[in-house]
Design an enzyme around this catalytic site. Structure first.
Site, PDB file in Angstrom:
ATOM      1  N   LYS A   1      -7.559   6.151   8.098  1.00  0.00           N
ATOM      2  CA  LYS A   1      -6.223   6.310   7.511  1.00  0.00           C
ATOM      3  C   LYS A   1      -5.767   5.074   6.760  1.00  0.00           C
ATOM      4  O   LYS A   1      -5.058   5.182   5.746  1.00  0.00           O
ATOM      5  CB  LYS A   1      -5.212   6.663   8.609  1.00  0.00           C
ATOM      6  CG  LYS A   1      -3.818   6.977   8.090  1.00  0.00           C
ATOM      7  CD  LYS A   1      -3.847   8.175   7.145  1.00  0.00           C
ATOM      8  CE  LYS A   1      -2.456   8.507   6.626  1.00  0.00           C
ATOM      9  NZ  LYS A   1      -2.508   9.579   5.610  1.00  0.00           N
TER      10      LYS A   1
ATOM     11  N   SER B   1     -13.850   1.119 -21.816  1.00  0.00           N
ATOM     12  CA  SER B   1     -13.619   1.875 -20.591  1.00  0.00           C
ATOM     13  C   SER B   1     -12.708   3.080 -20.885  1.00  0.00           C
ATOM     14  O   SER B   1     -13.083   3.961 -21.633  1.00  0.00           O
ATOM     15  CB  SER B   1     -13.046   0.968 -19.508  1.00  0.00           C
ATOM     16  OG  SER B   1     -13.296   1.504 -18.233  1.00  0.00           O
TER      17      SER B   1
END
Length: 329
Positions: free
Chosen positions: A186, A134
Site C-alpha cells: 500500500k 520523449s
C-alpha cells in the site's frame, strides 16, 4: 521606474479590492477569453492551422499571481475542437517544443490528435523546434509528416519514474513516519523509507510496460524494423540528422519548410491562409508565436517569477515520458 512600479501595483491592488464588491475587473487576458482565429499570412479560402505544443505536457492549469491560464492539454484540445467546426482547414501544422511530461497527459494528447485526424481527414505536419523528446516525440507520432530543425533534440523514447527519497535525511535528524496499511504494497514508493527489492521489481515492471506501449506506437507509426527499434529503446536522444537516419523523422528543415510541406501534402496553393487561434490579438504576429494568451509587456515579471527548470523540478512523483537533463531525479 520606481514610480511606475508603485503606480502599477496600486492599480492592481485597487482592482482586486473593487473586484470583491463589484463585477470582476480583468487586467489581463486569461482562460475565460474565447479562442479567436487570426490570420498570419495568405488570403485563399483554404486554411492551414498552426498549433503549438510547448513546454511540459501536463493536465494542470498554469497558475499565475493574477490569472490562471489553460493547461497544455486543455488548450490543445480546445483548439482541435474549434478546428473540427471549420471545413476550410485542410492541414494542421503542429509546432512541438517539449521535453515531454506525464505519461497520461502525453497519451491524452496523442489520443485527441488521432481522434481529430479520424473525424476530419485533415493532414497533420509536425515541425519540431528546439526539443521534441520523449513525450514531445510521443505526441508527434500521429503526424503524416514529421520535420525537425537541424538543431532539434528528439528521441528519448522511454519512461522514467520520479520518486523522492528522504529516508536518509529523516535518519539524520531523528524523524520517523509511522504508517498503518491494509496491504504489504500500500505504501510502495513512499519517500519516507527505502524500497524493498520486491517493490523495485514491481515498479520496474510498470515502467517497462509503459515503455513497451511507447515503442509499439513508434513501430506502428514509423514502420521501424526490430534492430533499429532496439537502438531506439535505449532512450537515447538524437540530433535531427541521426533521427532521420533511424526513421524517427521524415525531413530536416525550418518552419517555412514545414509550412511548404503542409501545403504540398494537403494540395493547397501558395497563398493558402495560415491561421492561428489566440485569446487576444498580438501585434506583428508570425509563425514563431507559440502563445494563445497575450503576456503583455513590462508587467510580465510581476506575474511570472518562475526560475528556469522550475516547472520540471516541481513535478509530482509519478511516471513520465520526459527528458530532463540537469535536474536531479
Amino acid at each position: 521606474m520606481k514610480k511606475y512600479f508603485m503606480a502599477l501595483l496600486l492599480i492592481i491592488c485597487t482592482g482586486m479590492i473593487i473586484g470583491c464588491a463589484a463585477p470582476q475587473i480583468k487586467l489581463f487576458s486569461d482562460a475565460s477569453d474565447p479562442l479567436q482565429e487570426f490570420t498570419i499570412q495568405g488570403d485563399a479560402d483554404e486554411k492551414i492551422l498552426v498549433l503549438s505544443i510547448s513546454g511540459i505536457i501536463t493536465t494542470k492549469p498554469n497558475q499565475g499571481f493574477l490569472r490562471t491560464m489553460p493547461g497544455l492539454v486543455q488548450e490543445t484540445v480546445s483548439q482541435l475542437k474549434k478546428a473540427e467546426q471549420d471545413g476550410k482547414i485542410k492541414c494542421v501544422l503542429i509546432k512541438v517544443d517539449s521535453p515531454g511530461g506525464t505519461v497520461t497527459a502525453g497519451d491524452m494528447l496523442y489520443h485527441e490528435i488521432m481522434a481529430y485526424k479520424k473525424k476530419t481527414g485533415v493532414k497533420i505536419v509536425v515541425s519540431m523546434m528546439g526539443t521534441a523528446a520523449s513525450g514531445g516525440y510521443y505526441v508527434s507520432l500521429p503526424a503524416d509528416t514529421i520535420m525537425a530543425h537541424p538543431t532539434t533534440i528528439t528521441g528519448s523514447v522511454g519512461v522514467i519514474i520520479m520518486q523522492p527519497d528522504v529516508s536518509g535525511l529523516m535518519d539524520k535528524i531523528g524523524v520517523d513516519m509511522r504508517v498503518s496499511k491494509s496491504g504489504d504494497q500500500k505504501d510502495m514508493g513512499s519517500p519516507f523509507r527505502t524500497a524493498t527489492p520486491e517493490e523495485e521489481e514491481l515498479l520496474q515492471g510498470v515502467t517497462d510496460d509503459l515503455a513497451n506501449r511507447f515503442l509499439s506506437l513508434v513501430q506502428k507509426h514509423r514502420g521501424i524494423d526490430e534492430p533499429v527499434l532496439s537502438e531506439v529503446a535505449s532512450a537515447k536522444v538524437y540530433l535531427a540528422e541521426d533521427a532521420q537516419k533511424l526513421g524517427l523523422i521524415d525531413g530536416i528543415g525550418y518552419l517555412d519548410d514545414a509550412l511548404e510541406e503542409a501545403r504540398k501534402i494537403a494540395g493547397l496553393p501558395e497563398n493558402a491562409k495560415v491561421v492561428a487561434y489566440r485569446r487576444t490579438k498580438y501585434p506583428d504576429d508570425n509563425l514563431y508565436n507559440s502563445a494563445a494568451v497575450y503576456q503583455g509587456g513590462s508587467g510580465v515579471s510581476l506575474i511570472d517569477v518562475g526560475l528556469p527548470g522550475a516547472d520540471v523540478a516541481a513535478l509530482n512523483p509519478g511516471f513520465y515520458f520526459l527528458w530532463a537533463p540537469g535536474v536531479g531525479m
